[in-house]
Design a protein around this motif. Structure first.
Motif, PDB file in Angstrom:
ATOM      1  N   LEU A 203     -22.375  -0.172   6.192  1.00 19.72           N
ATOM      2  CA  LEU A 203     -21.869  -1.129   5.205  1.00 19.72           C
ATOM      3  C   LEU A 203     -20.667  -0.558   4.462  1.00 19.72           C
ATOM      4  N   LEU A 204     -20.752   0.703   4.048  1.00 19.11           N
ATOM      5  CA  LEU A 204     -19.627   1.316   3.349  1.00 19.11           C
ATOM      6  C   LEU A 204     -18.418   1.441   4.272  1.00 19.11           C
ATOM      7  N   ARG A 205     -18.640   1.834   5.513  1.00 22.63           N
ATOM      8  CA  ARG A 205     -17.528   1.916   6.455  1.00 22.63           C
ATOM      9  C   ARG A 205     -16.854   0.554   6.605  1.00 22.63           C
ATOM     10  N   ALA A 206     -17.653  -0.488   6.723  1.00 22.30           N
ATOM     11  CA  ALA A 206     -17.097  -1.831   6.907  1.00 22.30           C
ATOM     12  C   ALA A 206     -16.289  -2.267   5.692  1.00 22.30           C
ATOM     13  N   VAL A 207     -16.801  -2.014   4.487  1.00 22.81           N
ATOM     14  CA  VAL A 207     -16.095  -2.420   3.274  1.00 22.81           C
ATOM     15  C   VAL A 207     -14.778  -1.661   3.142  1.00 22.81           C
ATOM     16  N   LEU A 208     -14.788  -0.353   3.357  1.00 22.31           N
ATOM     17  CA  LEU A 208     -13.562   0.427   3.203  1.00 22.31           C
ATOM     18  C   LEU A 208     -12.527   0.085   4.277  1.00 22.31           C
ATOM     19  N   ARG A 209     -12.958  -0.188   5.489  1.00 19.20           N
ATOM     20  CA  ARG A 209     -12.009  -0.602   6.527  1.00 19.20           C
ATOM     21  C   ARG A 209     -11.398  -1.965   6.200  1.00 19.20           C
ATOM     22  N   SER A 210     -12.223  -2.883   5.723  1.00 21.17           N
ATOM     23  CA  SER A 210     -11.722  -4.195   5.336  1.00 21.17           C
ATOM     24  C   SER A 210     -10.763  -4.075   4.153  1.00 21.17           C
ATOM     25  N   PHE A 211     -11.105  -3.240   3.182  1.00 21.38           N
ATOM     26  CA  PHE A 211     -10.251  -3.009   2.022  1.00 21.38           C
ATOM     27  C   PHE A 211      -8.894  -2.475   2.486  1.00 21.38           C
ATOM     28  N   GLU A 212      -8.912  -1.489   3.387  1.00 22.23           N
ATOM     29  CA  GLU A 212      -7.662  -0.918   3.880  1.00 22.23           C
ATOM     30  C   GLU A 212      -6.806  -1.977   4.560  1.00 22.23           C
ATOM     31  N   ASP A 213      -7.404  -2.815   5.390  1.00 21.45           N
ATOM     32  CA  ASP A 213      -6.657  -3.860   6.089  1.00 21.45           C
ATOM     33  C   ASP A 213      -5.970  -4.810   5.096  1.00 21.45           C
ATOM     34  N   TRP A 214      -6.733  -5.303   4.120  1.00 22.77           N
ATOM     35  CA  TRP A 214      -6.173  -6.250   3.156  1.00 22.77           C
ATOM     36  C   TRP A 214      -5.131  -5.585   2.262  1.00 22.77           C
ATOM     37  N   TYR A 215      -5.396  -4.360   1.848  1.00 23.91           N
ATOM     38  CA  TYR A 215      -4.462  -3.659   0.970  1.00 23.91           C
ATOM     39  C   TYR A 215      -3.131  -3.410   1.666  1.00 23.91           C
ATOM     40  N   GLU A 216      -3.163  -2.979   2.906  1.00 24.73           N
ATOM     41  CA  GLU A 216      -1.928  -2.707   3.629  1.00 24.73           C
ATOM     42  C   GLU A 216      -1.145  -3.994   3.864  1.00 24.73           C
ATOM     43  N   GLN A 217      -1.820  -5.096   4.152  1.00 28.34           N
ATOM     44  CA  GLN A 217      -1.121  -6.371   4.310  1.00 28.34           C
ATOM     45  C   GLN A 217      -0.481  -6.811   2.996  1.00 28.34           C
ATOM     46  N   TRP A 218      -1.217  -6.656   1.902  1.00 26.40           N
ATOM     47  CA  TRP A 218      -0.725  -7.035   0.574  1.00 26.40           C
ATOM     48  C   TRP A 218       0.473  -6.178   0.183  1.00 26.40           C
ATOM     49  N   ARG A 219       0.395  -4.883   0.421  1.00 27.54           N
ATOM     50  CA  ARG A 219       1.489  -3.991   0.056  1.00 27.54           C
ATOM     51  C   ARG A 219       2.711  -4.246   0.947  1.00 27.54           C
ATOM     52  N   ALA A 220       2.492  -4.506   2.229  1.00 28.21           N
ATOM     53  CA  ALA A 220       3.612  -4.806   3.126  1.00 28.21           C
ATOM     54  C   ALA A 220       4.342  -6.077   2.712  1.00 28.21           C
ATOM     55  N   ALA A 221       3.626  -6.986   2.048  1.00 29.58           N
ATOM     56  CA  ALA A 221       4.235  -8.223   1.556  1.00 29.58           C
ATOM     57  C   ALA A 221       4.746  -8.072   0.128  1.00 29.58           C
ATOM     58  N   ASP A 222       4.890  -6.827  -0.331  1.00 30.33           N
ATOM     59  CA  ASP A 222       5.348  -6.531  -1.698  1.00 30.33           C
ATOM     60  C   ASP A 222       4.445  -7.177  -2.739  1.00 30.33           C
ATOM     61  N   GLY A 223       3.172  -7.284  -2.401  1.00 28.66           N
ATOM     62  CA  GLY A 223       2.208  -7.828  -3.346  1.00 28.66           C
ATOM     63  C   GLY A 223       2.184  -9.334  -3.444  1.00 28.66           C
ATOM     64  N   ASP A 224       2.926 -10.020  -2.586  1.00 27.46           N
ATOM     65  CA  ASP A 224       2.951 -11.482  -2.622  1.00 27.46           C
ATOM     66  C   ASP A 224       1.645 -12.004  -2.022  1.00 27.46           C
ATOM     67  N   PRO A 225       0.751 -12.606  -2.832  1.00 25.30           N
ATOM     68  CA  PRO A 225      -0.568 -13.001  -2.314  1.00 25.30           C
ATOM     69  C   PRO A 225      -0.510 -14.170  -1.349  1.00 25.30           C
ATOM     70  N   ALA A 226       0.551 -14.980  -1.430  1.00 27.00           N
ATOM     71  CA  ALA A 226       0.677 -16.095  -0.489  1.00 27.00           C
ATOM     72  C   ALA A 226       1.157 -15.609   0.869  1.00 27.00           C
ATOM     73  N   ALA A 227       2.141 -14.703   0.859  1.00 22.76           N
ATOM     74  CA  ALA A 227       2.721 -14.239   2.111  1.00 22.76           C
ATOM     75  C   ALA A 227       1.720 -13.484   2.974  1.00 22.76           C
TER      76      ALA A 227
END
Length: 301
Positions: A203-227
């Motif tokens: 469960l912890l592995r799944a949460v941290l991997r999911s967190f990493e995926d979303w965080y990297e997408q968000w940061r790559a979009a300069d924090g734009d939540p729509a993009a």
């Protein structure tokens, strides 16, 4: 359930084995990836406090088998038996590309990441209650099974969480708590919601991997939540939207209306009876049930 013995051994409750820190590090800490370190401690007051004090770098993860002073919003306490849940914090530094005005999306991002991971890894539906609660259904009723707290690493507290520097995001999740162990009547756990997996390591592995995926997408979009689709994902999983709610705002003001949207700044937009749409950036949200004898639904985190 095997009752704990008096020895205080980390293996005293065989239904709640300890996390395997070495295996977690092997699975999650890799060159070029977000998570740079992962430590598991047996007991602490607050993983958020400890991680900030450690002076660690971005990607540091601190997990506690038990917390005695875990905090939710407004300094509410979060307690649970040892090894009955996941209690951890992560250190983030979004960097200059992400304007501080968008850092308020980090607790919402953590909610989306956790809910997504639990659906896949545990087979349990997890809804989001704006701004920081994770809900499951137990016996037909919504129950809070987790909470999220984001704070600025400079120690300014939740009200200053996104002004500058880095951010520590703490997540507390009830996993195996039984009904007689719940801290308040409105609480829940993955076990009580019928989760297919209660082993905390995957469960912890799944949460941290999911967190990493979303965080990297968000940061790559300069924090734009729509993009990066974060805004849509949050809206799709948010149990608050479409309901009549009461917002208990700082300074004692209250606002009642239908929650109609989460705007680009992560604020909850309420449509009031007088036809005004008002964004709420901070406050307690109470889900109001239809008129009748039943009490309103309120989380305690």
């Amino acid at each position: 359930m095997t009752p704990p013995d008096a020895s205080g051994s980390r293996w005293s409750d065989l239904d709640r084995p300890p996390l395997n820190a070495a295996a977690l590090r092997r699975a999650l800490v890799r060159p070029g990836r977000l998570w740079t370190s992962l430590d598991v401690v047996q007991h602490t007051g607050s993983t958020n406090t400890d991680l900030v004090a450690s002076g660690g770098t971005e990607g540091a993860v601190l997990v506690a088998e038990e917390q005695s002073a875990g905090r939710g919003r407004l300094d509410r306490t979060w307690t649970a038996p040892a090894r009955s849940g996941l209690f951890f914090s992560v250190l983030l530094a979004p960097g200059p590309a992400v304007p501080p005005s968008r850092w308020g999306w980090l607790p919402l991002l953590a909610g989306v990441a956790t809910a997504t991971a639990l659906s896949r890894a545990a087979g349990v539906d997890t809804a989001l209650k704006w701004p920081n609660d994770l809900l499951v259904t137990v016996d037909g009723a919504e129950r809070k099974t987790g909470g999220i707290l984001a704070e600025r690493t400079g120690g300014g507290g939740p009200s200053q969480a996104f002004s500058s520097g880095g951010v520590v995001v703490g997540i507390g999740l009830n996993v195996s708590l039984r009904a007689d162990e719940l801290p308040v009547p409105g609480a829940g756990s993955l076990a009580l919601a019928g989760a297919q997996v209660l082993d905390r390591d995957p469960l912890l592995r799944a949460v941290l991997r999911s967190f990493e995926d979303w965080y990297e997408q968000w940061r790559a979009a300069d924090g734009d939540p729509a993009a990066c689709r974060l805004q849509d994902a949050y809206a799709a999983g948010c149990a608050t939207l479409g309901r009549t709610v009461r917002a208990e705002l700082p300074g004692g003001r209250e606002l009642v209306g239908e929650a109609v949207a989460v705007d680009g700044d992560g604020r909850l937009v309420l449509a009031t009876a007088d036809g005004v749409q008002e964004p709420v950036g901070a406050g307690d949200i109470v889900h109001l049930r239809p008129a009748g004898p039943a009490a309103p639904e309120r989380s305690e985190g």
